[in-house]
Design an enzyme around this catalytic site. Sequence first.
Site, PDB file in Angstrom:
ATOM      1  N   GLN A  26     123.458 133.218 -33.062  1.00 25.92           N
ATOM      2  CA  GLN A  26     123.628 131.680 -32.498  1.00 25.92           C
ATOM      3  C   GLN A  26     122.092 131.170 -32.419  1.00 25.92           C
ATOM      4  OE1 GLN A  26     126.434 131.599 -28.978  1.00 25.92           O
ATOM      5  NE2 GLN A  26     126.012 133.893 -29.363  1.00 25.92           N
ATOM      6  N   ASN A  27     121.006 132.068 -32.619  1.00 21.40           N
ATOM      7  CA  ASN A  27     119.653 131.746 -32.579  1.00 21.40           C
ATOM      8  C   ASN A  27     119.106 131.031 -33.456  1.00 21.40           C
ATOM      9  OD1 ASN A  27     119.989 133.260 -30.386  1.00 21.40           O
ATOM     10  ND2 ASN A  27     118.626 134.805 -31.188  1.00 21.40           N
ATOM     11  N   CYS A  84     116.167 113.548 -41.227  1.00 23.09           N
ATOM     12  CA  CYS A  84     116.070 112.094 -41.089  1.00 23.09           C
ATOM     13  C   CYS A  84     117.452 111.989 -40.712  1.00 23.09           C
ATOM     14  CB  CYS A  84     115.450 111.449 -42.035  1.00 23.09           C
ATOM     15  SG  CYS A  84     115.519 109.730 -41.812  1.00 23.09           S
ATOM     16  N   ASN A 131     124.571 143.691 -23.556  1.00 22.24           N
ATOM     17  CA  ASN A 131     123.900 142.427 -22.596  1.00 22.24           C
ATOM     18  C   ASN A 131     123.374 142.905 -21.353  1.00 22.24           C
ATOM     19  OD1 ASN A 131     123.933 139.546 -23.542  1.00 22.24           O
ATOM     20  ND2 ASN A 131     124.798 139.414 -21.365  1.00 22.24           N
ATOM     21  N   CYS A 133     118.385 108.832 -43.634  1.00 28.30           N
ATOM     22  CA  CYS A 133     118.354 108.676 -44.999  1.00 28.30           C
ATOM     23  C   CYS A 133     118.740 110.405 -45.409  1.00 28.30           C
ATOM     24  CB  CYS A 133     117.066 108.569 -45.796  1.00 28.30           C
ATOM     25  SG  CYS A 133     115.635 109.500 -45.623  1.00 28.30           S
ATOM     26  N   HIS A 188     124.083 128.222 -35.301  1.00 29.11           N
ATOM     27  CA  HIS A 188     123.716 126.936 -34.789  1.00 29.11           C
ATOM     28  C   HIS A 188     122.606 126.235 -35.401  1.00 29.11           C
ATOM     29  CE1 HIS A 188     125.660 128.187 -30.593  1.00 29.11           C
ATOM     30  NE2 HIS A 188     126.431 127.448 -31.578  1.00 29.11           N
ATOM     31  N   SER A 223     125.626 135.337 -23.596  1.00 31.60           N
ATOM     32  CA  SER A 223     126.372 135.091 -22.458  1.00 31.60           C
ATOM     33  C   SER A 223     127.882 134.869 -22.757  1.00 31.60           C
ATOM     34  CB  SER A 223     125.898 133.782 -21.566  1.00 31.60           C
ATOM     35  OG  SER A 223     125.866 132.719 -22.326  1.00 31.60           O
ATOM     36  N   ALA A 251     120.566 134.495 -27.743  1.00 31.56           N
ATOM     37  CA  ALA A 251     119.123 134.263 -27.419  1.00 31.56           C
ATOM     38  C   ALA A 251     118.625 135.339 -26.699  1.00 31.56           C
ATOM     39  CB  ALA A 251     119.124 132.958 -26.457  1.00 31.56           C
ATOM     40  N   PRO A 276     112.289 132.380 -24.138  1.00 36.01           N
ATOM     41  CA  PRO A 276     113.363 132.393 -23.331  1.00 36.01           C
ATOM     42  C   PRO A 276     114.753 132.025 -23.671  1.00 36.01           C
ATOM     43  CG  PRO A 276     111.999 130.508 -22.967  1.00 36.01           C
ATOM     44  CD  PRO A 276     111.290 131.329 -24.066  1.00 36.01           C
ATOM     45  N   ASP A 277     115.885 132.580 -22.865  1.00 31.06           N
ATOM     46  CA  ASP A 277     117.222 132.286 -23.381  1.00 31.06           C
ATOM     47  C   ASP A 277     117.719 130.932 -22.551  1.00 31.06           C
ATOM     48  OD1 ASP A 277     117.809 133.097 -20.834  1.00 31.06           O
ATOM     49  OD2 ASP A 277     118.712 134.931 -21.513  1.00 31.06           O
ATOM     50  N   PHE A 278     118.793 130.569 -22.568  1.00 28.11           N
ATOM     51  CA  PHE A 278     119.362 129.580 -21.686  1.00 28.11           C
ATOM     52  C   PHE A 278     119.595 130.160 -20.213  1.00 28.11           C
ATOM     53  CE2 PHE A 278     121.142 126.404 -24.922  1.00 28.11           C
ATOM     54  CZ  PHE A 278     119.760 125.893 -25.200  1.00 28.11           C
ATOM     55  N   ARG A 279     120.313 131.102 -19.992  1.00 28.30           N
ATOM     56  CA  ARG A 279     120.956 131.283 -18.769  1.00 28.30           C
ATOM     57  C   ARG A 279     120.437 132.269 -17.787  1.00 28.30           C
ATOM     58  NH1 ARG A 279     124.155 129.255 -22.229  1.00 28.30           N
ATOM     59  NH2 ARG A 279     125.338 127.272 -21.871  1.00 28.30           N
ATOM     60  N   ASP A 333     115.626 130.617 -34.087  1.00 30.90           N
ATOM     61  CA  ASP A 333     114.118 131.136 -34.345  1.00 30.90           C
ATOM     62  C   ASP A 333     113.940 131.673 -35.496  1.00 30.90           C
ATOM     63  OD1 ASP A 333     115.126 133.710 -33.734  1.00 30.90           O
ATOM     64  OD2 ASP A 333     115.088 133.537 -31.643  1.00 30.90           O
ATOM     65  N   CYS A 381     111.350 105.973 -43.871  1.00 28.70           N
ATOM     66  CA  CYS A 381     112.436 105.053 -43.887  1.00 28.70           C
ATOM     67  C   CYS A 381     112.721 104.342 -42.762  1.00 28.70           C
ATOM     68  CB  CYS A 381     113.753 105.776 -44.777  1.00 28.70           C
ATOM     69  SG  CYS A 381     114.592 106.857 -43.356  1.00 28.70           S
TER      70      CYS A 381
END
Length: 230
Positions: free
Chosen positions: A90-91, A116, A204, A119, A108, A181, A14, A23-26, A93, A142
């Site tokens: 891992q992104n 869905c 990083n 189905c 990911h 990370s 990210a 934004p990233d997660f951490r 986007d 459905c």
Amino acid sequence: MVEAARRVVFLTGAGISTESSIPDFRSAGGLYSDPGHANIFEIEAFLADPAPFYRFAGSFLELLDRAAPNRGHQAIARLQQTREVVVITQNVDGLHERAGSRRVHGVHGDFTRSVCLRCGASVPTAELRSVIASGRVPFHGCGGLFKPAVTFFGETLPRQAWEKAAAALKAADLLIIVGSSLVVYPAAGLPDLRPRGCGLVIVNREPTPRDGEADLVVRAGAGATLEMFL
Ligand code: NAD
């Protein structure tokens, strides 16, 4: 190192997209700095009540719409024009592809499609935008619940992308990890698949658990670093 390598693999997280305003997660200000987002990508929480996820998804889709590839994504795509480069990301986007990269393995999944859960019908997430933007949860004709084609915590990773990523790593002679990370498994375990003798570079802003095994750690922004070296 890049010049000496025959097969370069990037593993991105990210952090490569924060300079595209996603934004990233951490990081400070990342998605996890809002306590309401703590279990937003947990599959059990989603299945129990998808409404909180879709409230978040409305604004995340807007961010994705506005985001453009930055100089980090572009530097990798440029390098691919002259060298054998594989991108494992891992992104979710789509910014590597939009920068022109080929051979991108999204371990990911992909936020731009939704599936869905009853189905298996697959549609562009953009088609669900008006429902999501109005605060409702999207359902297929459905009656099944739609879920973006991204891997939530508690789900297995997309098999084909994972196998391609593993094959690329096993043949790599240089692995460059950018903006991750390296704490989200199993993706964080991918570097273990690189062969002995494969160089390891980590770009990083913050320390990662693998800094000690790297040949080079660049603790700086991804965009400026990749633009400078590639
Ligand atoms: P993470 O949030 O755990 O870590 C991101 C890392 O990137 C941090 O260590 C941070 O210091 C670093 N960073 C942030 N901006 C940077 C920059 N400009 N230059 C260099 N480093 C920078 O992210 P992760 O390791 O990818 O794992 C979290 C999960 O988040 C992934 O599975 C991914 O699917 C998901 N995610 C994806 C997106 C996206 O698609 N853009 C956004 C948020 C989360």
